[in-house]
Motif scaffolding. Structure first.
Motif, PDB file in Angstrom:
ATOM      1  N   GLN A 139      14.091   6.290  19.926  1.00 26.14           N
ATOM      2  CA  GLN A 139      13.781   7.670  20.101  1.00 26.14           C
ATOM      3  C   GLN A 139      12.897   8.123  18.768  1.00 26.14           C
ATOM      4  OE1 GLN A 139      17.430   9.916  18.464  1.00 26.14           O
ATOM      5  NE2 GLN A 139      18.173   7.832  18.352  1.00 26.14           N
ATOM      6  N   PHE A 140      12.654   7.207  17.922  1.00 27.02           N
ATOM      7  CA  PHE A 140      11.709   7.726  16.857  1.00 27.02           C
ATOM      8  C   PHE A 140      10.316   6.841  16.934  1.00 27.02           C
ATOM      9  CE2 PHE A 140      15.976   7.453  14.915  1.00 27.02           C
ATOM     10  CZ  PHE A 140      16.178   8.645  14.862  1.00 27.02           C
ATOM     11  N   ALA A 141      10.180   6.343  18.102  1.00 26.22           N
ATOM     12  CA  ALA A 141       8.679   5.368  18.361  1.00 26.22           C
ATOM     13  C   ALA A 141       7.991   6.409  19.215  1.00 26.22           C
ATOM     14  CB  ALA A 141       9.017   3.998  19.108  1.00 26.22           C
ATOM     15  N   GLY A 214      18.333   6.104  11.886  1.00 20.80           N
ATOM     16  CA  GLY A 214      19.010   4.956  12.529  1.00 20.80           C
ATOM     17  C   GLY A 214      18.480   3.887  11.820  1.00 20.80           C
ATOM     18  N   ALA A 215      19.250   2.637  11.765  1.00 20.30           N
ATOM     19  CA  ALA A 215      18.880   1.316  11.373  1.00 20.30           C
ATOM     20  C   ALA A 215      19.559   0.393  12.164  1.00 20.30           C
ATOM     21  CB  ALA A 215      19.591   1.131   9.907  1.00 20.30           C
ATOM     22  N   VAL A 261      14.224   0.581  10.598  1.00 20.48           N
ATOM     23  CA  VAL A 261      14.768   1.837  10.075  1.00 20.48           C
ATOM     24  C   VAL A 261      13.816   2.949  10.635  1.00 20.48           C
ATOM     25  CG1 VAL A 261      15.930   1.027   7.890  1.00 20.48           C
ATOM     26  CG2 VAL A 261      13.341   2.116   8.052  1.00 20.48           C
ATOM     27  N   GLY A 262      14.473   4.018  10.944  1.00 23.68           N
ATOM     28  CA  GLY A 262      13.847   5.336  11.718  1.00 23.68           C
ATOM     29  C   GLY A 262      14.343   6.547  11.339  1.00 23.68           C
ATOM     30  N   GLY A 274       9.315   8.880  12.540  1.00 22.37           N
ATOM     31  CA  GLY A 274       8.762   7.710  11.901  1.00 22.37           C
ATOM     32  C   GLY A 274       9.456   6.434  11.984  1.00 22.37           C
ATOM     33  N   VAL A 275       8.807   5.240  11.923  1.00 24.60           N
ATOM     34  CA  VAL A 275       9.890   4.123  12.143  1.00 24.60           C
ATOM     35  C   VAL A 275       9.080   3.040  11.448  1.00 24.60           C
ATOM     36  CG1 VAL A 275       8.675   3.426  14.621  1.00 24.60           C
ATOM     37  CG2 VAL A 275      11.237   2.434  13.698  1.00 24.60           C
TER      38      VAL A 275
END
Length: 377
Positions: A139-141, A214-215, A261-262, A274-275
């Motif tokens: 979701q962060f990409a 998230g990680a 991580v993001g 960001g990721v």
């Protein structure tokens, strides 16, 4: 998790708009059984794409699943009492333009699992499932936010493009103050060798107000690389030349470990994301690392119109890549949108540019532009 930004709601909430096609109500059976449901859902997505350099020449193509992969699926829930539910999901991937199955021709190649879920104890599922790189960081990409499948990173080696593990057991805890943890183990199934072809994964997510984070980690033994990245890794050639960027022959690494991580933050109409991912290769006692850092923003001009842009930098030994992604999305209804996006990849000298799923460029530069239509049901 809350669906803080509108487009993310559409991407992650496909099943939320699903059509209920079955509801079991049998007289004389427990009330929990009377509430059982099965839902049908899916995505149909098609686009026209232009590639500036594909094996030395430009190319036009009609490409399905650019904004989001085509799929249809079924999911079921049966309450068992005391907050416990039986759950299942069967999800098929297909290519719209020729009607074929995706994921190597598997009938339910996207997801196939059954399990139990409880608000108090979490969920335990068994089958073909996503690892936590997919569920916690995608979701962060840019590939998801823009959206464009070409916007995912080199060969999707960091697994942000939604990769799965067969023969897996997956446990996710209930949510504690916005924090949720998970673990997964994939059985290799090789007689006499418990480790061969096996995988282990861990993940964590956190949400508080406009912040999401998230990680994740996944380690896989005897990993098979399916897409090229324009160069070799620890002596293994990863330069795809055939249709859809597949390697001349699939390449197997002794072990692939991926971590990342993001985070995302909803700041008014802007979603900042960001990721960072780290991919570790091991082959015949030799190791190498691929690092990628990405940042971007999606801005909602109106409810219907949104703009997105991102930049990613990847480095592997002396080789490096710069990737730029930009896109426009216009919502026609709650279920239908049209989009335009462009992805530009520039690699260092001596490395052939190769965007995810595409054949390699003959140079260190490659650009793809797409315009498409997506419908969710």
């Amino acid at each position: 998790m809350s669906m803080a930004y509108r487009s993310d709601r559409r991407l992650r909430g496909v099943t939320g708009g699903a059509l209920i096609i079955g509801a079991v109500t049998l007289a004389g059976l427990p009330e929990a059984r009377a509430q059982a449901t099965v839902q049908l859902y899916g995505i149909v997505d098609d686009a026209v794409t232009y590639v500036t350099n594909q094996g030395g020449a430009h190319a036009w193509a009609q490409t399905s699943g650019v904004g989001q992969s085509d799929r249809w699926g079924m999911r079921g829930v049966e309450p068992l009492g005391n907050g416990l539910k039986a759950i299942f999901r069967l999800e098929n991937g297909f290519t719209l333009n020729d009607g074929r199955f995706s994921q190597g021709g598997l009938e339910f190649g996207r997801q196939a699992f059954v399990g139990l879920a409880s608000d108090r104890f979490g969920s335990l599922t068994f089958g073909r499932q996503y690892d936590f790189m997919s569920t916690n960081l995608t979701q962060f990409a840019a590939g998801t936010v823009t959206p464009s499948v070409f916007g995912f990173h080199l060969g999707d080696l960091d697994r942000l493009g939604a990769e799965r593990l067969d023969n897996s057991v997956r446990y996710v805890t209930p949510e504690w103050g916005g924090l949720q943890l998970g673990a997964l183990y994939s059985f290799g199934g090789q007689p006499g060798n418990f480790v061969a072809n096996s995988a282990v994964a861990f993940g964590a997510t956190y949400e508080r107000g406009p912040l999401r984070a998230g990680a994740a980690y996944v380690g896989m033994h005897n990993y098979t690389a399916a897409f090229g990245i324009g160069t070799s890794v620890v002596g293994v050639p990863l330069v795809g030349t055939r249709a859809q960027g597949l390697l001349p022959q699939f390449q197997v690494f002794d072990k692939l470990s991926v971590s990342g991580v993001g985070a995302g933050y909803q700041w008014g109409p802007a979603f900042l994301h960001g990721v960072f991912t780290l991919v570790g290769f091991r082959q015949n006692g030799v190791s190498a690392s691929l690092r990628t850092a990405e940042g971007g923003v999606r801005y909602s001009v109106t409810y219907a119109l949104s703009l997105a842009g991102s930049y990613a930098y990847s480095k592997l030994g002396q080789a490096h890549w710069n990737q730029f992604v930009t896109g426009i999305d216009y919502v026609l209804s709650k279920r239908t949108d049209i989009y335009w996006n462009a992805v530009v990849l520039r690699s260092s000298q001596g490395v052939r540019a190769q965007l995810f799923t595409l054949p390699a460029s003959s140079s260190n530069s490659q650009t793809v532009v797409s315009i498409g239509l997506r419908h969710l049901f």
